[in-house]
Motif scaffolding. Structure first.
Motif, PDB file in Angstrom:
ATOM      1  N   GLU A 137     -51.934 -22.007   2.429  1.00 53.39           N
ATOM      2  CA  GLU A 137     -51.476 -22.771   1.142  1.00 53.39           C
ATOM      3  C   GLU A 137     -50.648 -22.498   0.933  1.00 53.39           C
ATOM      4  OE1 GLU A 137     -52.173 -25.541  -0.676  1.00 53.39           O
ATOM      5  OE2 GLU A 137     -54.312 -24.558  -0.587  1.00 53.39           O
ATOM      6  N   ALA A 138     -49.189 -24.196   1.354  1.00 51.15           N
ATOM      7  CA  ALA A 138     -47.856 -23.793   0.696  1.00 51.15           C
ATOM      8  C   ALA A 138     -48.121 -22.664  -0.108  1.00 51.15           C
ATOM      9  CB  ALA A 138     -47.724 -24.960   0.675  1.00 51.15           C
ATOM     10  N   THR A 139     -48.351 -22.530  -1.375  1.00 52.90           N
ATOM     11  CA  THR A 139     -47.813 -21.848  -2.215  1.00 52.90           C
ATOM     12  C   THR A 139     -49.102 -20.150  -2.102  1.00 52.90           C
ATOM     13  OG1 THR A 139     -49.834 -22.208  -3.732  1.00 52.90           O
ATOM     14  CG2 THR A 139     -47.599 -23.537  -3.862  1.00 52.90           C
ATOM     15  N   MET A 140     -49.472 -19.866  -1.012  1.00 49.78           N
ATOM     16  CA  MET A 140     -49.579 -18.971  -0.587  1.00 49.78           C
ATOM     17  C   MET A 140     -49.132 -17.492  -0.899  1.00 49.78           C
ATOM     18  SD  MET A 140     -50.113 -18.693   3.174  1.00 49.78           S
ATOM     19  CE  MET A 140     -51.465 -17.258   3.115  1.00 49.78           C
ATOM     20  N   TRP A 141     -47.467 -17.295  -1.187  1.00 51.16           N
ATOM     21  CA  TRP A 141     -47.086 -15.647  -1.537  1.00 51.16           C
ATOM     22  C   TRP A 141     -46.070 -16.579  -2.137  1.00 51.16           C
ATOM     23  CZ3 TRP A 141     -46.603 -17.484   3.879  1.00 51.16           C
ATOM     24  CH2 TRP A 141     -47.035 -16.539   5.222  1.00 51.16           C
ATOM     25  N   GLY A 142     -46.486 -17.085  -2.973  1.00 47.60           N
ATOM     26  CA  GLY A 142     -45.310 -17.932  -4.098  1.00 47.60           C
ATOM     27  C   GLY A 142     -44.540 -18.432  -3.716  1.00 47.60           C
ATOM     28  N   ASN A 143     -43.019 -17.915  -4.681  1.00 43.40           N
ATOM     29  CA  ASN A 143     -41.847 -18.056  -4.655  1.00 43.40           C
ATOM     30  C   ASN A 143     -41.572 -16.589  -3.429  1.00 43.40           C
ATOM     31  OD1 ASN A 143     -40.808 -19.106  -6.594  1.00 43.40           O
ATOM     32  ND2 ASN A 143     -40.785 -17.865  -7.813  1.00 43.40           N
ATOM     33  N   LEU A 144     -40.727 -17.724  -2.498  1.00 44.70           N
ATOM     34  CA  LEU A 144     -39.904 -17.895  -1.144  1.00 44.70           C
ATOM     35  C   LEU A 144     -38.666 -16.883  -1.104  1.00 44.70           C
ATOM     36  CD1 LEU A 144     -41.314 -19.924   0.940  1.00 44.70           C
ATOM     37  CD2 LEU A 144     -42.796 -18.156   1.427  1.00 44.70           C
ATOM     38  N   PRO A 145     -38.650 -15.881   0.042  1.00 45.85           N
ATOM     39  CA  PRO A 145     -36.670 -15.404   0.292  1.00 45.85           C
ATOM     40  C   PRO A 145     -35.762 -16.485  -0.020  1.00 45.85           C
ATOM     41  CG  PRO A 145     -38.225 -14.082   1.957  1.00 45.85           C
ATOM     42  CD  PRO A 145     -38.547 -15.494   1.135  1.00 45.85           C
ATOM     43  N   ALA A 146     -35.671 -17.364   0.138  1.00 45.47           N
ATOM     44  CA  ALA A 146     -35.437 -18.605   0.593  1.00 45.47           C
ATOM     45  C   ALA A 146     -35.138 -19.873  -0.423  1.00 45.47           C
ATOM     46  CB  ALA A 146     -34.996 -18.577   2.231  1.00 45.47           C
ATOM     47  N   ARG A 147     -34.191 -20.263  -0.924  1.00 44.58           N
ATOM     48  CA  ARG A 147     -34.429 -21.620  -1.856  1.00 44.58           C
ATOM     49  C   ARG A 147     -34.751 -22.502  -1.101  1.00 44.58           C
ATOM     50  NH1 ARG A 147     -28.750 -22.238  -4.373  1.00 44.58           N
ATOM     51  NH2 ARG A 147     -27.497 -22.680  -2.867  1.00 44.58           N
ATOM     52  N   GLY A 148     -34.563 -22.702   0.449  1.00 40.77           N
ATOM     53  CA  GLY A 148     -34.718 -23.640   1.076  1.00 40.77           C
ATOM     54  C   GLY A 148     -35.749 -23.580   1.918  1.00 40.77           C
ATOM     55  N   PHE A 149     -35.601 -22.517   3.463  1.00 43.09           N
ATOM     56  CA  PHE A 149     -36.785 -22.340   4.214  1.00 43.09           C
ATOM     57  C   PHE A 149     -36.868 -21.144   4.965  1.00 43.09           C
ATOM     58  CE2 PHE A 149     -35.969 -26.858   4.382  1.00 43.09           C
ATOM     59  CZ  PHE A 149     -36.926 -27.306   5.063  1.00 43.09           C
ATOM     60  N   TYR A 150     -37.932 -20.716   4.478  1.00 42.99           N
ATOM     61  CA  TYR A 150     -38.471 -19.546   5.112  1.00 42.99           C
ATOM     62  C   TYR A 150     -39.075 -19.594   6.078  1.00 42.99           C
ATOM     63  CZ  TYR A 150     -40.218 -14.835   5.185  1.00 42.99           C
ATOM     64  OH  TYR A 150     -40.901 -13.476   5.927  1.00 42.99           O
ATOM     65  N   VAL A 151     -38.631 -18.956   7.206  1.00 45.13           N
ATOM     66  CA  VAL A 151     -38.674 -18.985   8.926  1.00 45.13           C
ATOM     67  C   VAL A 151     -39.278 -17.854   9.475  1.00 45.13           C
ATOM     68  CG1 VAL A 151     -38.545 -20.047  11.027  1.00 45.13           C
ATOM     69  CG2 VAL A 151     -37.483 -21.003   8.922  1.00 45.13           C
ATOM     70  N   ARG A 152     -40.222 -17.350   9.656  1.00 48.19           N
ATOM     71  CA  ARG A 152     -40.673 -15.791  10.638  1.00 48.19           C
ATOM     72  C   ARG A 152     -41.872 -15.890  11.349  1.00 48.19           C
ATOM     73  NH1 ARG A 152     -44.090 -12.130   6.817  1.00 48.19           N
ATOM     74  NH2 ARG A 152     -45.494 -13.562   5.874  1.00 48.19           N
ATOM     75  N   HIS A 153     -41.791 -15.188  12.723  1.00 46.40           N
ATOM     76  CA  HIS A 153     -42.121 -15.592  13.511  1.00 46.40           C
ATOM     77  C   HIS A 153     -42.460 -16.817  14.844  1.00 46.40           C
ATOM     78  CE1 HIS A 153     -43.304 -11.390  12.560  1.00 46.40           C
ATOM     79  NE2 HIS A 153     -44.429 -12.135  11.983  1.00 46.40           N
ATOM     80  N   ALA A 154     -41.308 -16.997  14.696  1.00 50.06           N
ATOM     81  CA  ALA A 154     -40.925 -19.020  15.774  1.00 50.06           C
ATOM     82  C   ALA A 154     -40.033 -18.699  15.778  1.00 50.06           C
ATOM     83  CB  ALA A 154     -40.300 -19.552  14.465  1.00 50.06           C
TER      84      ALA A 154
ATOM     85  N   PHE B 216     -31.700 -20.232   3.695  1.00 48.88           N
ATOM     86  CA  PHE B 216     -32.379 -20.258   4.496  1.00 48.88           C
ATOM     87  C   PHE B 216     -32.815 -18.481   5.272  1.00 48.88           C
ATOM     88  CE2 PHE B 216     -29.859 -24.094   5.980  1.00 48.88           C
ATOM     89  CZ  PHE B 216     -30.870 -24.557   6.074  1.00 48.88           C
ATOM     90  N   VAL B 217     -33.510 -18.102   5.640  1.00 47.28           N
ATOM     91  CA  VAL B 217     -34.296 -17.318   5.183  1.00 47.28           C
ATOM     92  C   VAL B 217     -34.984 -16.511   6.811  1.00 47.28           C
ATOM     93  CG1 VAL B 217     -35.218 -14.935   5.180  1.00 47.28           C
ATOM     94  CG2 VAL B 217     -33.943 -15.192   3.114  1.00 47.28           C
ATOM     95  N   THR B 218     -34.714 -16.260   8.004  1.00 50.53           N
ATOM     96  CA  THR B 218     -35.286 -16.331   8.840  1.00 50.53           C
ATOM     97  C   THR B 218     -35.363 -14.539   9.357  1.00 50.53           C
ATOM     98  OG1 THR B 218     -33.163 -15.653  10.510  1.00 50.53           O
ATOM     99  CG2 THR B 218     -34.185 -18.131  10.349  1.00 50.53           C
ATOM    100  N   LEU B 219     -36.772 -14.356  10.092  1.00 52.34           N
ATOM    101  CA  LEU B 219     -37.415 -13.030  10.615  1.00 52.34           C
ATOM    102  C   LEU B 219     -37.911 -13.300  11.724  1.00 52.34           C
ATOM    103  CD1 LEU B 219     -38.070  -9.872   9.549  1.00 52.34           C
ATOM    104  CD2 LEU B 219     -39.834 -10.641   8.309  1.00 52.34           C
ATOM    105  N   ASP B 220     -38.256 -12.797  12.908  1.00 57.35           N
ATOM    106  CA  ASP B 220     -38.834 -12.643  14.337  1.00 57.35           C
ATOM    107  C   ASP B 220     -38.880 -14.162  14.318  1.00 57.35           C
ATOM    108  OD1 ASP B 220     -40.063 -11.548  16.416  1.00 57.35           O
ATOM    109  OD2 ASP B 220     -41.810 -12.037  15.906  1.00 57.35           O
ATOM    110  N   VAL B 221     -37.435 -14.311  14.583  1.00 61.22           N
ATOM    111  CA  VAL B 221     -36.939 -15.735  15.058  1.00 61.22           C
ATOM    112  C   VAL B 221     -35.946 -16.092  16.412  1.00 61.22           C
ATOM    113  CG1 VAL B 221     -36.376 -17.915  14.120  1.00 61.22           C
ATOM    114  CG2 VAL B 221     -37.703 -16.835  12.785  1.00 61.22           C
ATOM    115  N   GLU B 222     -36.792 -16.884  17.698  1.00 57.65           N
ATOM    116  CA  GLU B 222     -35.503 -16.692  18.146  1.00 57.65           C
ATOM    117  C   GLU B 222     -35.369 -18.680  18.658  1.00 57.65           C
ATOM    118  OE1 GLU B 222     -36.902 -15.449  21.657  1.00 57.65           O
ATOM    119  OE2 GLU B 222     -36.802 -13.455  21.753  1.00 57.65           O
ATOM    120  N   LEU B 223     -33.845 -18.077  18.336  1.00 64.74           N
ATOM    121  CA  LEU B 223     -33.382 -20.303  18.494  1.00 64.74           C
ATOM    122  C   LEU B 223     -33.747 -21.012  20.089  1.00 64.74           C
ATOM    123  CD1 LEU B 223     -30.740 -19.649  16.307  1.00 64.74           C
ATOM    124  CD2 LEU B 223     -32.497 -20.619  15.491  1.00 64.74           C
TER     125      LEU B 223
END
Length: 457
Positions: free
Chosen positions: A412-429, A450-457
């Motif tokens: 669910e899009a709301t499953m974590w509540g507020n995210l660390p980024a006000r735009g896009f939180y990207v993890r494992h990508a 933007f906040v990224t974690l375990d992300v390779e561009l």
């Protein structure tokens, strides 16, 4: 003489016009105190046995229980005609399909049903109203058993639904399962009277067009599902206006097979005018676009473009999880589903020209799992205007909530509540690309865009 002969030959070459079968001629009564199920079914059967034609519902209000459509039948509702579903559960015929999927291994009930048919149309300027508020939710998994769907087509081909208005289902409004060459055009859907009130569910179907739909639903709006190994494939959704308390356009949650070659374009997402009651979700909607794989399926080659969004708490949600719910029963209930033993994949997603305003505070997310990244996602020309207002003191609690990957939970899009980024939180990508993406907030917000974690561009 030659001229007259040519005219005669031309006239004899014209195809015979299919007959109309007026339900009133078979005993239907325009009176909602009278049950017209038998008369309507007799008209359908007579039409099918004659090789096909049009079953007409003239202006007036008719009450019916379950009716079963047959091949080569065109159900036509004239202007001013309304088919009302009976409010008595015993007027609905339990049906069980031979097609094996999550929700076909036990009996279900529905107002209009078809299985293994071809060349069927429902059209006109009339209305079908399920009066679904009459069927209270009895358990978490009672949908389709004690609360009827309104339309249900299974393993059928060349199906058209156009022009009509659909209102007030007991459960999902319309479910198309394992169908080929499905066309849904220019219909209006209002489904805000019960739990599980999706507007449209397309499940493991191929070669589908959904166009010019106006949908207002308490639960998900336009939804693609995969409740069996059969993928949703080669589908075009365009030029629709969707209101939902949950997810306006969603690929998921059931994702055993998955989704391939899906084009979604020209969508307006907006809050409902009808905001006096809510069964699920958020008042402004949970998400505008949700793309999910959580039951071992595959998602690839998905395009979403030209979308205007007003509201939703977390407008864009892309999630690869590992709920692992299967579609086969080991026993006689949904507690005994045989689980899926592998994680699925998400790759090849294109989001372009999406403009969002009046969103909630949560932000958007693209998340996979450790060792199972979301891959090859491009986001271009995205504007996100959201409420903001998150303070620096809030950030530690937000980060702590995200320590739980929620690998096996319902997505669910709301499953974590507020995210660390006000735009896009990207993890494992892997291979996530942003181009011309802007984020604005109404109130000052301590989070980065933007906040990224375990992300390779």
């Amino acid at each position: 003489m030659f001229y007259k002969l040519c005219i005669l030959l031309a006239l004899t070459a014209l195809p015979a016009t299919a007959a109309d079968y007026d339900i009133v001629s078979y005993g239907a009564v325009a009176d909602t105190t009278v049950l017209s199920t038998t008369a309507i079914q007799q008209a359908i059967d007579a039409c099918a046995e004659a090789g096909g034609g049009r079953v007409t519902v003239p202006a007036g209000n008719y009450k019916t229980g379950s009716i079963v459509l047959r091949s080569n039948v065109h159900l036509y509702l004239e202007l001013g005609a309304t088919l009302y579903g009976s409010t008595r559960l015993e007027d609905y015929r339990p049906m069980k399909s031979g097609y094996v999927s999550l929700r076909t291994q036990t009996n279900t009930i529905q107002l209009i049903y078809a299985d293994s048919v071809s060349n069927v149309t429902i059209s006109g300027q009339g209305t079908i109203d399920g009066r679904g508020r009459a069927f209270p939710k009895l358990s978490w998994n009672d949908e389709g058993i004690t609360r009827p769907h309104l339309l249900r087509f299974i393993q059928s081909q060349d199906i058209t639904v156009s022009g009509i208005t659909l209102r007030n289902s007991g459960c999902w409004m319309q479910h198309y399962l394992a169908c080929d060459r499905l066309r849904i055009n220019d219909i209006k859907v209002h489904n805000r009277n019960n739990y599980n009130n999706d507007a449209l569910d397309i499940d493991g179907c191929h070669e589908v067009t959904v166009t010019n739909v106006i949908a207002d639903s308490d639960d998900d709006g336009i939804t693609l599902k995969s409740t069996s190994p059969r993928l949703c494939e080669n589908i075009r959704i365009a030029n629709c206006v969707v209101s939902s308390h949950c997810n306006a356009v969603k690929l998921g949650t059931e994702t055993n097979g998955g989704f391939r070659n899906i084009s979604i374009a020209g969508i307006v997402v907006k809050p409902s005018y009808d905001q006096h009651e809510k069964f699920f979700g958020q008042w402004i909607g949970s998400s505008a676009i949700s793309l999910e794989i959580v039951d071992g399926g595959t998602m690839e080659n998905i395009s979403v473009s030209d979308v205007i969004v007003e509201g939703t708490e977390s407008p864009i949600f892309i999630r690869l999880g590992n709920r692992g719910r299967g579609y086969k029963l080991a026993g006689n209930d949904f507690e005994s589903l045989i689980p899926i033993d592998h994680v699925g994949t998400i790759r090849g997603i294109r989001l372009n020209n999406i403009h969002i305003r009046k969103a909630g505070t949560m932000g958007c997310s693209i998340t996979g799992l450790p060792g199972h990244p979301v891959e090859d996602v491009s986001l271009t020309n995205i504007t996100l205007h959201q409420k903001g207002g998150i303070q620096k003191a809030d950030l530690a609690a937000i980060d702590q909530a995200l320590e739980d990957e929620k690998e096996c939970e319902y997505p669910e899009a709301t499953m974590w509540g507020n995210l660390p980024a006000r735009g896009f939180y990207v993890r494992h990508a892997r291979g996530v690309r942003f181009h011309e993406v802007t984020v604005e907030t109404d109130q000052p917000d301590a989070r980065p865009d933007f906040v990224t974690l375990d992300v390779e561009l």
